[in-house]
Design an enzyme around this catalytic site. Sequence first.
Site, PDB file in Angstrom:
ATOM      1  N   LYS A   1      56.739  57.797  53.798  1.00  0.00           N
ATOM      2  CA  LYS A   1      55.305  56.928  54.176  1.00  0.00           C
ATOM      3  C   LYS A   1      53.834  57.936  54.971  1.00  0.00           C
ATOM      4  CE  LYS A   1      58.561  53.032  54.629  1.00  0.00           C
ATOM      5  NZ  LYS A   1      58.999  52.322  53.258  1.00  0.00           N
TER       6      LYS A   1
ATOM      7  N   GLU B   1      53.306  50.473  62.777  1.00  0.00           N
ATOM      8  CA  GLU B   1      52.430  50.492  61.443  1.00  0.00           C
ATOM      9  C   GLU B   1      52.001  49.267  62.756  1.00  0.00           C
ATOM     10  OE1 GLU B   1      53.119  51.096  57.594  1.00  0.00           O
ATOM     11  OE2 GLU B   1      53.097  48.842  58.200  1.00  0.00           O
TER      12      GLU B   1
ATOM     13  N   GLU C   1      52.440  48.582  46.047  1.00  0.00           N
ATOM     14  CA  GLU C   1      52.895  47.633  46.660  1.00  0.00           C
ATOM     15  C   GLU C   1      51.997  47.235  47.909  1.00  0.00           C
ATOM     16  OE1 GLU C   1      57.686  47.024  47.000  1.00  0.00           O
ATOM     17  OE2 GLU C   1      56.813  47.936  48.037  1.00  0.00           O
TER      18      GLU C   1
ATOM     19  N   GLU D   1      53.289  50.829  50.141  1.00  0.00           N
ATOM     20  CA  GLU D   1      54.103  52.444  49.691  1.00  0.00           C
ATOM     21  C   GLU D   1      54.146  52.401  48.082  1.00  0.00           C
ATOM     22  OE1 GLU D   1      58.488  52.450  49.619  1.00  0.00           O
ATOM     23  OE2 GLU D   1      58.614  50.079  49.265  1.00  0.00           O
TER      24      GLU D   1
ATOM     25  N   ARG E   1      58.681  54.276  40.371  1.00  0.00           N
ATOM     26  CA  ARG E   1      60.692  53.894  39.894  1.00  0.00           C
ATOM     27  C   ARG E   1      59.794  52.616  39.058  1.00  0.00           C
ATOM     28  NH1 ARG E   1      62.374  50.591  42.795  1.00  0.00           N
ATOM     29  NH2 ARG E   1      62.787  50.433  44.764  1.00  0.00           N
TER      30      ARG E   1
HETATM   31  P1  ADP Z   1      60.304  49.174  52.576  1.00  0.00           P
HETATM   32  O1  ADP Z   1      60.443  50.680  52.372  1.00  0.00           O
HETATM   33  O2  ADP Z   1      62.595  49.688  53.799  1.00  0.00           O
HETATM   34  O3  ADP Z   1      61.439  49.086  51.548  1.00  0.00           O
HETATM   35  P2  ADP Z   1      57.926  48.921  52.476  1.00  0.00           P
HETATM   36  O4  ADP Z   1      57.409  49.185  53.234  1.00  0.00           O
HETATM   37  O5  ADP Z   1      58.296  48.460  51.994  1.00  0.00           O
HETATM   38  O6  ADP Z   1      59.723  49.201  53.477  1.00  0.00           O
HETATM   39  O7  ADP Z   1      58.323  46.962  53.368  1.00  0.00           O
HETATM   40  C1  ADP Z   1      59.201  46.100  53.103  1.00  0.00           C
HETATM   41  C2  ADP Z   1      58.591  44.415  53.871  1.00  0.00           C
HETATM   42  O8  ADP Z   1      58.589  44.735  55.059  1.00  0.00           O
HETATM   43  C3  ADP Z   1      57.897  44.421  52.789  1.00  0.00           C
HETATM   44  O9  ADP Z   1      57.650  43.345  51.863  1.00  0.00           O
HETATM   45  C4  ADP Z   1      57.075  43.798  54.478  1.00  0.00           C
HETATM   46  O10 ADP Z   1      57.624  42.024  54.001  1.00  0.00           O
HETATM   47  C5  ADP Z   1      57.494  43.860  55.293  1.00  0.00           C
HETATM   48  N1  ADP Z   1      56.611  44.654  56.166  1.00  0.00           N
HETATM   49  C6  ADP Z   1      56.827  46.394  55.847  1.00  0.00           C
HETATM   50  N2  ADP Z   1      55.805  46.539  56.970  1.00  0.00           N
HETATM   51  C7  ADP Z   1      54.642  45.239  56.952  1.00  0.00           C
HETATM   52  C8  ADP Z   1      53.780  45.732  58.187  1.00  0.00           C
HETATM   53  N3  ADP Z   1      52.799  46.551  58.764  1.00  0.00           N
HETATM   54  N4  ADP Z   1      53.212  44.184  59.264  1.00  0.00           N
HETATM   55  C9  ADP Z   1      54.949  42.697  58.154  1.00  0.00           C
HETATM   56  N5  ADP Z   1      55.242  42.921  57.249  1.00  0.00           N
HETATM   57  C10 ADP Z   1      55.497  44.231  56.660  1.00  0.00           C
END
Ligand code: ADP
Length: 649
Positions: free
Chosen positions: A116, A200, A275, A293, A297
């Site tokens: 990330k 973040e 995403e 992110e 895939r």
């Molecule tokens: P992972 O790679 O563990 O799946 P992600 O970055 O894709 O993590 O985030 C997964 C979920 O976590 C998102 O869909 C959202 O619901 C929540 N999330 C991630 N980052 C944030 C953020 N900065 N603020 C609020 N919710 C977040």
Amino acid sequence: MIQKVLIANRGEIACRIIRTARRMGIATVAIHADVDAESPHVEMADEAIALEPPSSARCYLDIDRIVEAALTSSADSVHPGYGFLSENPEFAAHVAQAGLTFVGPPVETIRVMGLKDIARARMIEAGVPVVPGFPEHGCGESELAGKATEIGFPVLVKPVAGGGGIGMKSVDGADELPAAVAAAKREAAAAFGNEAVVIEKLIDDPRHVEIQVFADRHGNVVHTFERDCSLQRRHQKLVEEAPAPGMQAHMRNAITSAAISATSAVGYVGAGTVEFIADASDGLRSDRFWFLEMNTRLQVEHPVTEEVTGIDLVEWQFRVAAGERIPVKQERIGLKGHAIEARLYAEDPANGFLPSPGRIALARFPDAKGVRVESGVRSGSQVPSEYDPLIAKIIASGKTREDARLRLVEALDATRVAGVRTNRTFLRELVRTDAFTTGQMTTGTVNRAEDLAVVPSPHQEILAIAAAVAAGIPEGNDWAFGFALWQPLFRRIVLIVDGMERQFGVSVTSSGECTIGDGSESARVRAVSVDRWDVNGLPINAIALRSGDFVRVHGRHDWQFELPVQVDPGRDDHAGLVDVRAPMTGRIASVHVQPGDRVEAGSCLATMEAMKMEHSLEAAQDSKVTGVMCTVGRQVREGELLISLDPIQ
Ligand code: ADP
């Protein structure tokens, strides 16, 4: 063109890939652990190779062995599916080094987007809006607090190598930050072998909106519109849909353009998902979404995109991997109707969504217009504790969102999975909430919907069916009627209903039929077929089964009744009530007590691991340990007695 593909995965996604491969005339090779030897994906494939050591849960992660299996089976390509090795650059590199085609993006893009911190930096460079934040690496404690204060609390600490929401910690103030960072690093190191984290800004109650993208080796990059995946538990998706409710043209332009920029910036090839999270407190707005992110895939939720675009994304994956161009231009990709997917998991929503592995005694999925079911199980399948407990994806489509939603409600109603606990009725109630019906759901909606997990008290007909099954109707639960004379013809049955013991008298009148009395009323119960009962002439669609100390009735809800354990008359009345039993099938990770110890209410007696999570087993009240029946490393089954306790009065 690809001639023969090895699918480095299991379950529904392996079945899904095999289906398209077959249609395209591509021969398929399945791989499997011994628990999966009789799985549908093994049966569907043209060939199947058992991985070794077959009993190892990690065999689907054995890069060398999988590449060797592809070579010995003369496959010319490998499709990784999702999960397992799909985003592992070493795997993609090994596949390529062996002279095989990897049905996925180039190794370098998997590497860049897999972390990330690096992905964030590349996206900022590419002009894509990114959630405000910074990498923790190299920051001292005060610098960390300063930078976090600058972006503004609350913040989210996230493992850079993360996935599945593992290790994420939200932090409300600077004083909590060091402890949260330390905890996230510990979990990240254990789960991903990489302890680095990013900080973040936590976007308050956002929506998750993602864009499906596709790129080929000829410089073409297209998107196939968005999906909304806001309904999540533990940061993992539960319900996804396309298109996103409330998506206006200017917002769609902005977010799809950002996704195309992200994809082009890293030289992407193949299917991917960019995403974003969006602050939708004022509707979806083109200046309020941020990159989260990129998943390099096919996504679990890809079917909703297929339903509204008419594209077979797996076919495109094969074509692009073989060097072909994307079959259509962006202008020709259209959106038609609406599709919603619900993920049916073997888990218990009433118990923190704890996984519920085990044997699926019976699985019935709807076969209806506008309903697509992607499943890798059938009656008799195991949901092993080592893997993701996804049972099936139920996808409903319709002309409008409301058509699709109503079809999904009906499809979930008609689904029956017996033998393990599932989130079926939780999903059904979730898609009936106001938040979902009006398209106002956010990533916090599921957390606020805990009451949906409460199973309503069973009505008399359900209790009568449960008592009949406890008494052995139909004989042996094997649904072969008319062969047995019932012995004895009268039995007293005790069931625990809503925490209270209830007594029933069961008189067998003929095979498959009995009369149930509870002291005041009586009911005539007849087993009509495997999923149908007749109670006092009333037809009830339910599957009812006894397993171990439980009777489960799967009807409109999934009810579970305990058959009380025979209490040793020599022990005091409370004995057995506070004993610690395995809440699920899994492995004992640690044991902290021995016989004779005195423990306080709430103290951790042992921990167990199941489905990549650790669960603490705690004393319900102050007690003396009278027996420890488990040892570290042992596999235990759900309901197994692990530690016996005598409460201290
Ligand atoms: P992972 O790679 O563990 O799946 P992600 O970055 O894709 O993590 O985030 C997964 C979920 O976590 C998102 O869909 C959202 O619901 C929540 N999330 C991630 N980052 C944030 C953020 N900065 N603020 C609020 N919710 C977040």
